[in-house]
Scaffold this motif. Structure first.
Motif, mmCIF file in Angstrom:
data_model
loop_
_atom_site.group_PDB
_atom_site.id
_atom_site.type_symbol
_atom_site.label_atom_id
_atom_site.label_comp_id
_atom_site.label_asym_id
_atom_site.label_seq_id
_atom_site.Cartn_x
_atom_site.Cartn_y
_atom_site.Cartn_z
ATOM 1 N N GLU A 5 0.834 -1.196 0.000
ATOM 2 C CA GLU A 5 0.000 0.000 0.000
ATOM 3 C C GLU A 5 0.875 1.255 0.000
ATOM 4 O O GLU A 5 1.952 1.274 0.613
ATOM 5 C CB GLU A 5 -0.904 -0.005 1.234
ATOM 6 C CG GLU A 5 -1.953 -1.095 1.187
ATOM 7 C CD GLU A 5 -2.411 -1.525 2.561
ATOM 8 O OE1 GLU A 5 -3.633 -1.614 2.770
ATOM 9 O OE2 GLU A 5 -1.545 -1.794 3.414
ATOM 10 N N LYS A 29 5.576 -0.056 4.186
ATOM 11 C CA LYS A 29 4.686 0.394 3.121
ATOM 12 C C LYS A 29 5.478 1.243 2.134
ATOM 13 O O LYS A 29 6.603 1.663 2.415
ATOM 14 C CB LYS A 29 3.517 1.197 3.698
ATOM 15 C CG LYS A 29 2.716 0.462 4.764
ATOM 16 C CD LYS A 29 2.115 -0.826 4.232
ATOM 17 C CE LYS A 29 1.368 -1.576 5.312
ATOM 18 N NZ LYS A 29 0.840 -2.875 4.831
ATOM 19 N N ASP A 48 -2.515 4.817 -7.019
ATOM 20 C CA ASP A 48 -3.518 4.653 -5.968
ATOM 21 C C ASP A 48 -2.833 4.729 -4.602
ATOM 22 O O ASP A 48 -1.789 4.105 -4.389
ATOM 23 C CB ASP A 48 -4.226 3.301 -6.094
ATOM 24 C CG ASP A 48 -5.110 3.242 -7.329
ATOM 25 O OD1 ASP A 48 -5.635 4.295 -7.720
ATOM 26 O OD2 ASP A 48 -5.260 2.144 -7.887
ATOM 27 N N ALA A 50 -3.475 4.611 -0.223
ATOM 28 C CA ALA A 50 -4.367 4.233 0.868
ATOM 29 C C ALA A 50 -4.575 5.380 1.842
ATOM 30 O O ALA A 50 -5.607 5.465 2.505
ATOM 31 C CB ALA A 50 -3.806 3.026 1.611
ATOM 32 N N LEU A 51 -3.593 6.298 1.916
ATOM 33 C CA LEU A 51 -3.623 7.340 2.950
ATOM 34 C C LEU A 51 -2.742 8.510 2.533
ATOM 35 O O LEU A 51 -1.716 8.325 1.874
ATOM 36 C CB LEU A 51 -3.118 6.745 4.269
ATOM 37 C CG LEU A 51 -3.063 7.644 5.508
ATOM 38 C CD1 LEU A 51 -4.466 8.071 5.934
ATOM 39 C CD2 LEU A 51 -2.371 6.912 6.649
ATOM 40 N N VAL A 79 -9.805 8.626 -0.625
ATOM 41 C CA VAL A 79 -8.522 8.495 0.064
ATOM 42 C C VAL A 79 -8.600 9.206 1.418
ATOM 43 O O VAL A 79 -9.019 10.357 1.504
ATOM 44 C CB VAL A 79 -7.386 9.113 -0.773
ATOM 45 C CG1 VAL A 79 -6.054 8.985 -0.038
ATOM 46 C CG2 VAL A 79 -7.304 8.444 -2.137
ATOM 47 N N LEU A 123 -4.885 2.089 7.419
ATOM 48 C CA LEU A 123 -4.494 1.145 6.378
ATOM 49 C C LEU A 123 -5.332 -0.128 6.460
ATOM 50 O O LEU A 123 -5.748 -0.683 5.439
ATOM 51 C CB LEU A 123 -3.008 0.797 6.508
ATOM 52 C CG LEU A 123 -2.012 1.901 6.182
ATOM 53 C CD1 LEU A 123 -0.585 1.421 6.433
ATOM 54 C CD2 LEU A 123 -2.153 2.390 4.750
ATOM 55 N N HIS A 126 -8.701 0.660 5.068
ATOM 56 C CA HIS A 126 -8.619 0.751 3.604
ATOM 57 C C HIS A 126 -8.612 -0.642 2.984
ATOM 58 O O HIS A 126 -9.316 -0.903 1.996
ATOM 59 C CB HIS A 126 -7.345 1.500 3.216
ATOM 60 C CG HIS A 126 -7.037 1.469 1.747
ATOM 61 N ND1 HIS A 126 -7.680 2.254 0.826
ATOM 62 C CD2 HIS A 126 -6.147 0.735 1.036
ATOM 63 C CE1 HIS A 126 -7.214 2.011 -0.381
ATOM 64 N NE2 HIS A 126 -6.280 1.095 -0.286
ATOM 65 N N ARG A 127 -7.849 -1.556 3.580
ATOM 66 C CA ARG A 127 -7.756 -2.916 3.069
ATOM 67 C C ARG A 127 -9.111 -3.629 3.138
ATOM 68 O O ARG A 127 -9.538 -4.276 2.185
ATOM 69 C CB ARG A 127 -6.710 -3.675 3.884
ATOM 70 C CG ARG A 127 -6.233 -4.983 3.273
ATOM 71 C CD ARG A 127 -5.134 -5.580 4.128
ATOM 72 N NE ARG A 127 -4.054 -4.633 4.348
ATOM 73 C CZ ARG A 127 -3.732 -4.131 5.551
ATOM 74 N NH1 ARG A 127 -4.391 -4.498 6.629
ATOM 75 N NH2 ARG A 127 -2.741 -3.272 5.668
ATOM 76 N N SER A 129 -12.022 -2.237 3.306
ATOM 77 C CA SER A 129 -12.950 -1.564 2.405
ATOM 78 C C SER A 129 -12.826 -2.133 0.994
ATOM 79 O O SER A 129 -13.830 -2.434 0.336
ATOM 80 C CB SER A 129 -12.659 -0.060 2.398
ATOM 81 O OG SER A 129 -13.382 0.586 1.378
ATOM 82 N N ARG A 130 -11.597 -2.309 0.525
ATOM 83 C CA ARG A 130 -11.389 -2.861 -0.815
ATOM 84 C C ARG A 130 -11.885 -4.293 -0.903
ATOM 85 O O ARG A 130 -12.510 -4.691 -1.898
ATOM 86 C CB ARG A 130 -9.893 -2.798 -1.173
ATOM 87 C CG ARG A 130 -9.367 -1.387 -1.372
ATOM 88 C CD ARG A 130 -7.965 -1.376 -1.891
ATOM 89 N NE ARG A 130 -7.880 -2.019 -3.192
ATOM 90 C CZ ARG A 130 -6.755 -2.074 -3.918
ATOM 91 N NH1 ARG A 130 -5.642 -1.531 -3.456
ATOM 92 N NH2 ARG A 130 -6.744 -2.661 -5.089
ATOM 93 N N GLU A 167 -18.007 4.573 4.562
ATOM 94 C CA GLU A 167 -16.954 5.365 3.938
ATOM 95 C C GLU A 167 -17.277 6.853 3.990
ATOM 96 O O GLU A 167 -16.389 7.694 4.186
ATOM 97 C CB GLU A 167 -16.756 4.922 2.490
ATOM 98 C CG GLU A 167 -16.061 3.593 2.365
ATOM 99 C CD GLU A 167 -15.751 3.249 0.921
ATOM 100 O OE1 GLU A 167 -14.765 2.554 0.699
ATOM 101 O OE2 GLU A 167 -16.510 3.672 0.033
#
Length: 210
Positions: A5, A29, A48, A50-51, A79, A123, A126-127, A129-130, A167
């Protein structure tokens, strides 16, 4: 295999970027530097992330303006942004930061452990969420194969809407909120994990029914 990420570090001072990298390197990361808001936007449109860790006070396009640009674009609006500001900053910066779309606000100098912990939580979110999006998309594709899967389609839509709601709360706190903070984000992360487990069970059920 998914690559590491990316975290975007935005600050006009080299020493601050070096310090951020030293703190975050243990997370293993991909850390990308930007020395201005304009550089940050170019990086976000190229890859892309993640943060974003975003300094508030910068020449030209400051942190608030940069955040507004990030949140206006479909490609970058989801983001997560953590604002970084000096201890002698304007007290109104915190409110402006959350209005601009920040999920958290840290004052320099910050505790390295606290920064790493907060970054790790975002993070993780984010993971998940994907993963949940991928599961919801798979459910929607599978559920359209027959009348027996209509309920599966309804549940997929329900899970997708739940993700959107989470989100929105994460990436666009209500004006005046004090920010989600680590505990609130952990709660959202747990909710996403539960939703993903439900998706997994539904996917397995639909595969058996084929």
């Amino acid at each position: 295999m998914m690559g590491r990420e990316r975290i975007l570090l935005v600050d006009d001072h080299e020493a601050n970027l070096v310090a951020l990298e030293a703190i975050l390197n243990p997370l293993r990361k991909t850390l990308v530097r930007a020395r201005s808001g304009a550089e940050a936007m170019k990086a976000l449109l190229r890859d892309d992330f993640a943060l974003v860790l975003l300094d508030v006070v910068m020449p030209g396009m400051d942190g608030f303006e940069t955040a507004s640009h990030i949140k206006r674009l479909d490609q970058t609006k989801d983001v997560a942004i953590i604002f970084l500001t000096g201890a002698d900053g304007d007290p109104s910066h915190t409110f402006r930061g959350y209005v601009a779309g920040a999920v958290d606000f840290l004052t320099k100098p910050f505790d390295p452990w606290v920064l790493r912990a907060k970054v790790q939580v975002f993070l993780d979110l984010h993971r998940k969420s994907r993963q949940l999006k991928e599961q919801a998309n798979l459910l929607q594709r599978m559920a359209g194969r027959g009348e027996d899967e209509v309920r599966g389609a309804e549940l997929a839509a329900e899970l997708a809407q739940r993700l959107v709601t989470m989100e929105e709360r994460l990436c666009a706190p209500e004006p005046g909120e004090s920010g989600l903070g680590v505990e609130a984000v952990k709660e959202l992360s747990g909710q996403m994990a539960t939703a993903r487990q439900t998706c997994d069970r539904l996917v397995e059920h639909l595969r058996v029914a084929e």
